[in-house]
Enzyme design. Structure first.
Site, short mmCIF file in Angstrom:
data_model
loop_
_atom_site.label_atom_id
_atom_site.label_comp_id
_atom_site.label_asym_id
_atom_site.label_seq_id
_atom_site.Cartn_x
_atom_site.Cartn_y
_atom_site.Cartn_z
N LYS A 1 -4.37 -27.50 0.42
CA LYS A 1 -5.43 -26.66 0.97
C LYS A 1 -6.47 -27.41 1.81
O LYS A 1 -7.05 -26.85 2.73
CB LYS A 1 -6.16 -25.92 -0.15
CG LYS A 1 -5.29 -24.95 -0.94
CD LYS A 1 -5.45 -23.56 -0.44
CE LYS A 1 -4.68 -22.47 -1.13
NZ LYS A 1 -3.85 -22.73 -2.28
N GLU B 1 -12.92 -17.22 0.18
CA GLU B 1 -12.39 -16.52 -0.98
C GLU B 1 -11.48 -17.50 -1.72
O GLU B 1 -11.00 -18.46 -1.13
CB GLU B 1 -11.58 -15.30 -0.54
CG GLU B 1 -10.13 -15.60 -0.13
CD GLU B 1 -9.97 -16.53 1.06
OE1 GLU B 1 -10.90 -16.60 1.88
OE2 GLU B 1 -8.92 -17.19 1.17
N SER C 1 3.39 -28.53 -3.33
CA SER C 1 2.13 -28.11 -2.70
C SER C 1 0.87 -28.48 -3.49
O SER C 1 -0.20 -28.63 -2.90
CB SER C 1 2.15 -26.61 -2.44
OG SER C 1 2.37 -25.88 -3.63
C1 LIG Z 1 -2.94 -21.74 -2.84
C2 LIG Z 1 -1.72 -22.43 -3.24
C3 LIG Z 1 -0.44 -21.94 -2.90
C4 LIG Z 1 -0.23 -20.63 -2.20
O1 LIG Z 1 -0.81 -20.51 -0.95
P1 LIG Z 1 0.02 -20.63 0.39
O2 LIG Z 1 -0.96 -20.25 1.44
O3 LIG Z 1 1.17 -19.69 0.30
O4 LIG Z 1 0.47 -22.03 0.51
C5 LIG Z 1 0.66 -22.69 -3.23
N1 LIG Z 1 0.53 -23.86 -3.91
C6 LIG Z 1 -0.67 -24.35 -4.27
C7 LIG Z 1 -0.74 -25.62 -5.02
C8 LIG Z 1 -1.82 -23.65 -3.95
O5 LIG Z 1 -3.01 -24.16 -4.32
#
Ligand SMILES: *Cc1c(COP(=O)(O)O)cnc(C)c1O
Length: 409
Positions: free
Chosen positions: A99, A121, A388
């Site tokens: 993020k 948000e 992610s």
């Molecule tokens: C917020 C988040 C997501 C989902 O958001 P995307 O915009 O689809 O990437 C996925 N993995 C993690 C670790 C997140 O914090």
């Protein structure tokens, strides 16, 4: 290396009004149009400005820890007995998820626009933490909107945001999760648009957000491409990422869209299974509609009422998917599937046990899909899965599900 914001022309969708084919656009109140136009113009200038680019690259490197490793998951690969699995380690980035790539890019833009106040948000709290972090770093006022239910599920992240100097405003309306938090943030923005920039947290909402957020995350795919060429001497066969709004997925996928041999799978939240109101998989039983600024696939009933959604992971628990994903799905360029809560929790444990990496519950959905398909692929095939985020924030929740224990944190 190619600069993160240099786009190859062929992939430069959307059009000037933010349309990805029939999806996307600018469905916002008149009062926001001026701000969105201003943002679009500022972004176009910034993208072409070497100084902006250099500062962004510098901060991504020195402050956030880029490039993130492309890690060969040797034990997991052996255990599944098929394709070689690489993890793109966005979990090692500052604040623990992808993020911050976007939050950092947008705060640099906000500063160019002379805005001193930031709102955002958050669902799982990761975007709120990333935003509060860059606000602290740049000395800006920060207000984060978060559903009350999510505040309970993600108490640790609420505390982090407060230590970082943000005001966290709980939202009680409706399901008290991400959708309602976005509504409140939009309301705030309409009222305070002169002083305030809204750092939207995924590849969602009105133009230019889906394009801009994607561009700030393309660094994930650009690095992965260079890294896999160094390690394996060729492009991967399959990319896998979880899809909430779709920002980590589009960041990984986008630089490979022109490579025919690279297949891609986005994994949505299957919740308790594909029953109305019990999941958040927009491509499973969803429909075309407009929500919070954009036209895309979403979960709604016959009257157009947005349906309830459910997922064990707050970050995937949202009724609409980013418009570029709707477009990629329609063109058949990316496949979309889902993993259930149960499968995600199993993958959460599997990755922890074989690789010593605790993924976020969102991320665990992508891992669950890899777990299903890797074994059936030949041993010389290559998978890159976007790791992610890290799972520290989810440990209490996972413990409740897996061990039936309430942790007192
Ligand atoms: C917020 C988040 C997501 C989902 O958001 P995307 O915009 O689809 O990437 C996925 N993995 C993690 C670790 C997140 O914090």
């Amino acid at each position: 290396m190619e600069k993160a914001l240099d786009l190859p022309q062929a992939n430069s969708v959307p059009d000037a009004h933010g349309h990805f084919g029939p999806f996307g656009g600018m469905f916002v109140p008149e009062t926001l149009m001026a701000a969105l136009r201003e943002l679009d113009e500022a972004y176009a200038l910034a993208r072409g400005d070497d100084a902006f680019q250099e500062e962004l690259d510098f901060l991504l490197r020195e402050y956030c820890g880029r490039p993130t490793p492309l890690y060969f998951a040797e034990r997991w690969t052996e255990e599944l007995g098929g394709a070689r699995i690489y993890l793109k380690r966005e979990d090692l980035l500052h604040t623990g998820a992808h993020k911050i790539n976007n939050a950092l890019g947008q705060i640099l833009l906000a500063r160019r626009l002379g805005k001193k106040r930031i709102i955002a948000e958050t669902g799982a709290g990761q975007h709120g933490v990333a935003t509060a972090t860059v606000c602290a770093r740049f000395g800006m006022d920060c207000v984060i909107y978060m559903g009350r239910v999510d505040m309970e599920r993600q108490a640790l992240n609420v505390a982090r945001m407060r230590f970082l100097g943000a005001e966290v405003r709980g939202v009680e309306a409706g399901q008290a999760t991400l959708k309602e938090a976005v509504n409140e943030a939009m309301r705030d923005w309409v009222t305070n648009v002169r002083s305030t920039h809204y750092i939207l947290g995924s590849a969602l909402g009105s133009h230019p957000f889906p394009m801009m957020v994607r561009d700030f995350h393309r660094v994930i795919g650009l690095e992965a491409r260079e890294q896999i060429m160094l390690k394996e001497g060729r492009l991967p066969d399959l990319l896998v990422a979880c899809v909430g709004g779709g920002s980590n997925a589009i960041g990984l996928f986008h630089p490979f869209l022109g490579d025919e041999g690279v297949r891609m799978t986005g994994v949505e939240a299957g919740g308790d299974g594909i029953t109305r109101g019990r999941h958040a998989a927009r491509f499973q039983g969803g429909r075309l509609g407009v929500l919070q600024g954009t036209k895309t696939w979403l979960l709604a009933d016959d009257d157009g009422q947005i349906e309830l959604t459910h997922s064990v992971s707050a970050g995937l628990d949202y009724a609409a998917v980013g418009p570029e994903h709707a477009w990629l799905q329609e063109r058949g360029r990316v496949d979309y599937t889902f993993a259930t809560d149960k499968e995600a929790l199993a993958a959460f444990q599997e990755l922890a046990g074989t690789e010593g990496i605790i993924p976020a519950l969102e991320t665990a959905h992508a891992m669950a899909h890899v777990s299903k398909v890797a074994g059936a692929m030949k041993r010389d095939r290559l998978i890159i899965v976007n790791c992610s985020g890290r799972g520290d924030k989810d440990v209490a929740q996972a413990a409740r599900h897996v061990f039936g224990e309430e942790l007192k944190l």
